[in-house]
Design an enzyme around this catalytic site. Sequence first.
Site, short mmCIF file in Angstrom:
data_model
loop_
_atom_site.label_atom_id
_atom_site.label_comp_id
_atom_site.label_asym_id
_atom_site.label_seq_id
_atom_site.Cartn_x
_atom_site.Cartn_y
_atom_site.Cartn_z
N ILE A 1 5.34 -7.03 4.52
CA ILE A 1 5.86 -8.29 5.00
C ILE A 1 6.93 -8.44 5.91
CG2 ILE A 1 7.33 -8.49 2.79
CD1 ILE A 1 6.61 -11.60 2.76
N GLU B 1 6.68 -2.55 -3.36
CA GLU B 1 7.49 -1.69 -3.12
C GLU B 1 8.48 -2.21 -2.13
OE1 GLU B 1 3.87 0.29 -4.82
OE2 GLU B 1 4.30 -0.52 -2.93
N TYR C 1 13.30 -11.10 -3.61
CA TYR C 1 12.29 -11.05 -4.67
C TYR C 1 13.02 -11.30 -5.85
CZ TYR C 1 9.94 -8.63 -0.77
OH TYR C 1 9.15 -8.14 0.33
#
EC number: 2.3.1.266
Length: 161
Positions: A82, A116, A128
């Site tokens: 991303i 990851e 996150y």
Amino acid sequence: MAYPETYQKVLEADQLVRPLAPEDVPAVLDIERQGYSHPWSESVFLDCFKDNYRLWGACHGDMLIAYAVVNYIVDEAHLLNICVHPGARGEGVGRYLLRHVLATAAHEGMSQLLLEVRVSNHAAIALYQDEGFHEVGQRPGYYPAANGREDARVLMRALGH
């Protein structure tokens, strides 16, 4: 690429997430090369256009400003990549795209999303964690780095159905 101070309001009004097509790879590579010290190659991106992958692009008008690559394995989604264009960072684009990835994976029956992230990528880790991910492990030497290798944190979020 410069964005106005009111970019967030424009983003909310004019944000579009759409599936990527092979024709988008040059724009994806441009963002990838600006975003990462060890970018993926064109062939790696092209190899992801398969049934068990989802490739998403966030656009502002006609301009691609971010992308995500997700692999589906049985009932697990794995966010492989991303990236947000440097000129659009800090404006909520990454969060918007991540939420789209999460919602789509849940809708398509995935039970969890794994990813990851470099241990040094504090901004991504904060995003996150803010979006409900928690650490489930580490991968020593996972990423190439300027001086050898860098560890990765493995993060996971369960997806409700």
